[in-house]
Enzyme design. Structure first.
Site, PDB file in Angstrom:
ATOM      1  N   GLU A  70      -3.570  -0.745  11.303  1.00 24.42           N
ATOM      2  CA  GLU A  70      -2.165  -0.818  11.702  1.00 24.42           C
ATOM      3  C   GLU A  70      -1.983  -1.366  13.116  1.00 24.42           C
ATOM      4  OE1 GLU A  70      -3.429   1.535   9.843  1.00 24.42           O
ATOM      5  OE2 GLU A  70      -2.147   1.592   8.081  1.00 24.42           O
ATOM      6  N   HIS A 139       2.486  10.629   4.359  1.00 20.94           N
ATOM      7  CA  HIS A 139       3.248   9.829   3.403  1.00 20.94           C
ATOM      8  C   HIS A 139       4.700  10.266   3.319  1.00 20.94           C
ATOM      9  CE1 HIS A 139      -0.965   9.592   2.214  1.00 20.94           C
ATOM     10  NE2 HIS A 139      -0.692   8.419   1.692  1.00 20.94           N
TER      11      HIS A 139
HETATM   12  C1  LIG Z   1      -4.566   4.420   8.293  1.00 16.02           C
HETATM   13  C2  LIG Z   1      -4.165   4.269   6.850  1.00 16.02           C
HETATM   14  N1  LIG Z   1      -3.412   3.211   6.471  1.00 16.02           N
HETATM   15  C3  LIG Z   1      -3.046   3.046   5.181  1.00 16.02           C
HETATM   16  C4  LIG Z   1      -3.445   3.941   4.233  1.00 16.02           C
HETATM   17  C5  LIG Z   1      -2.967   3.786   2.785  1.00 16.02           C
HETATM   18  N2  LIG Z   1      -4.099   3.452   1.900  1.00 16.02           N
HETATM   19  C6  LIG Z   1      -4.637   4.390   1.079  1.00 16.02           C
HETATM   20  S1  LIG Z   1      -5.879   3.763   0.140  1.00 16.02           S
HETATM   21  C7  LIG Z   1      -5.682   2.236   0.793  1.00 16.02           C
HETATM   22  C8  LIG Z   1      -6.543   1.097   0.340  1.00 16.02           C
HETATM   23  C9  LIG Z   1      -7.955   1.297   0.750  1.00 16.02           C
HETATM   24  O1  LIG Z   1      -8.717   0.201   0.302  1.00 16.02           O
HETATM   25  P1  LIG Z   1     -10.263   0.210   0.463  1.00 16.02           P
HETATM   26  O2  LIG Z   1     -10.630   0.581   1.873  1.00 16.02           O
HETATM   27  O3  LIG Z   1     -10.753  -1.094  -0.032  1.00 16.02           O
HETATM   28  O4  LIG Z   1     -10.737   1.401  -0.446  1.00 16.02           O
HETATM   29  P2  LIG Z   1     -10.653   1.568  -2.037  1.00 16.02           P
HETATM   30  O5  LIG Z   1      -9.955   0.378  -2.623  1.00 16.02           O
HETATM   31  O6  LIG Z   1     -12.073   1.724  -2.478  1.00 16.02           O
HETATM   32  O7  LIG Z   1      -9.860   2.852  -2.194  1.00 16.02           O
HETATM   33  C10 LIG Z   1      -4.665   2.217   1.742  1.00 16.02           C
HETATM   34  C11 LIG Z   1      -4.234   1.013   2.495  1.00 16.02           C
HETATM   35  C12 LIG Z   1      -4.216   5.032   4.662  1.00 16.02           C
HETATM   36  N3  LIG Z   1      -4.657   5.977   3.805  1.00 16.02           N
HETATM   37  N4  LIG Z   1      -4.575   5.174   5.955  1.00 16.02           N
END
Ligand SMILES: Cc1ncc(C[n+]2csc(CCOP(=O)(O)OP(=O)(O)O)c2C)c(N)n1
Length: 336
Positions: A70, A139
């Site tokens: 972010e 959230h």
């Molecule tokens: C700081 C933060 N920003 C946004 C999110 C929302 N979020 C939850 S899962 C996700 C995607 C994660 O993707 P990745 O790191 O590739 O893991 P996977 O697809 O294996 O869950 C996001 C953006 C979060 N949990 N924490």
């Protein structure tokens, strides 16, 4: 969603989420400097699909998937906006905004003043916010007061599809940074008809949704739904409530609120954010400063508790409901 979206100037009938998508489509089509960035906004169309179809239509140079970072999203938006672009950045949930705050607070918000008008940051940072969808803490938070306390940022919260469309267009066109908080509980809750004609709504005025002479109900975001329901219930008991949607939290159009309260003599403020140090407190303070002698009862606030948003089994205890609003109105109406 994307196929349905055309530059037609036609009447559309959409939910709030689609209105956000339509407004971005419109402005990207009409201003080549508008770009979109954020986590999963491109190929996935955003966590809630608010940016659905944009990458397919405008390409990866204008719709950019960022890393999960972010601070990077905030910093990129500041850099882009000082250099002539109009970035619309998405933070997936408002509770993840804090790493970007350094850029928003220390740079975006100050740029115009710091450079004596030489540079500005015409950027929009969109974030779904608020509770009611059974998601935990980060959230579900309501952060409008935190954002509104930062000089130089506009804070805007739509509560209906038509207002989301018109206010987002205004936010994108505004020369200064705008935090656009989207009440995700009502993303898909009801449809509304409006013209898809690129017409913006003013960012400096409240919207009076219902006129009434007995009491003024002031709210914004998802709580507008319960506030309007309360007004309907009051009408059945012969109480004529005026309902004001604040919409632009900062700058705040106190004029509309003060004129209404001066007429009704009573005011109940409804919001989901924790009660203490909130936007409701600011409105209550200004009402008492500026129309104390018109008040027939103390201003009432119906708000969230001063705690973290509870896990989903208890979420409904936290959220202000229609009964809470009616109880506050009752208290106000009993005062002579
Ligand atoms: C700081 C933060 N920003 C946004 C999110 C929302 N979020 C939850 S899962 C996700 C995607 C994660 O993707 P990745 O790191 O590739 O893991 P996977 O697809 O294996 O869950 C996001 C953006 C979060 N949990 N924490």
């Amino acid at each position: 969603m994307a196929e349905a979206i055309q530059d037609t100037h036609e009447l559309v009938d959409t939910v709030l989420l689609e209105a956000v998508n339509l407004a971005i489509h419109w402005e990207m089509q009409h201003d080549e400097n508008v770009v979109v960035l954020g986590e999963d906004v491109g190929s996935n169309g955003g966590v809630f699909r608010a940016t659905d179809g944009l990458k397919q239509k405008f390409g990866f140079k204008r719709v950019m998937d960022t890393p999960l970072a972010e601070a990077l999203i905030g910093g990129l938006a500041v850099g882009m906006s000082t250099q002539g672009l109009r970035p619309i950045a998405e933070i997936q949930f408002s509770g993840f905004i804090f790493p970007a705050l350094e850029h928003l607070m220390c740079h975006a918000a100050r740029m115009r003043n710091r450079t004596r008008g030489r540079l500005s940051c015409p950027m929009v940072l969109r974030a779904p916010y608020g509770g009611g969808i059974h998601a935990p803490e980060h959230h579900s938070e309501s952060i409008e007061a935190l954002m509104a306390h930062i000089p130089g940022l506009r804070v805007v919260i739509p509560s209906s599809p038509a207002r989301a469309y018109g206010l987002l267009l205004a936010a994108i066109r505004d020369p200064d940074p705008v935090i656009f908080l989207e009440p995700k509980r009502v993303y898909r809750s009801s449809k509304q008809s409006y013209e898809n004609n690129g017409e913006a709504l003013p960012l400096d005025s409240c919207f009076t949704l219902r006129q009434g002479k007995d009491i003024t109900l002031v709210s914004w975001g998802a709580s507008i739904a319960e506030t309007l329901q309360a007004a309907d219930a009051l009408a059945e008991h012969g109480i004529d409530a005026e309902v004001i949607d604040v919409a632009s939290i900062k700058p705040l159009d106190m004029q509309t609120i003060l004129i209404s309260v001066a007429r009704t003599g009573r005011c109940v403020i409804v919001h989901e954010a924790a009660k203490s140090f909130a936007v409701g407190a600011e409105i209550a303070a200004q009402v008492s400063e500026k129309c104390f002698l018109n008040l027939q009862a103390p201003v009432q606030r119906v708000a969230g508790f001063d705690t973290h948003m509870p896990y989903f089994q208890n979420e409904h205890y936290y959220m202000p409901n229609v009964q809470d609003i009616l109880a506050a109105v009752d208290k106000s109406m009993k005062e002579e």
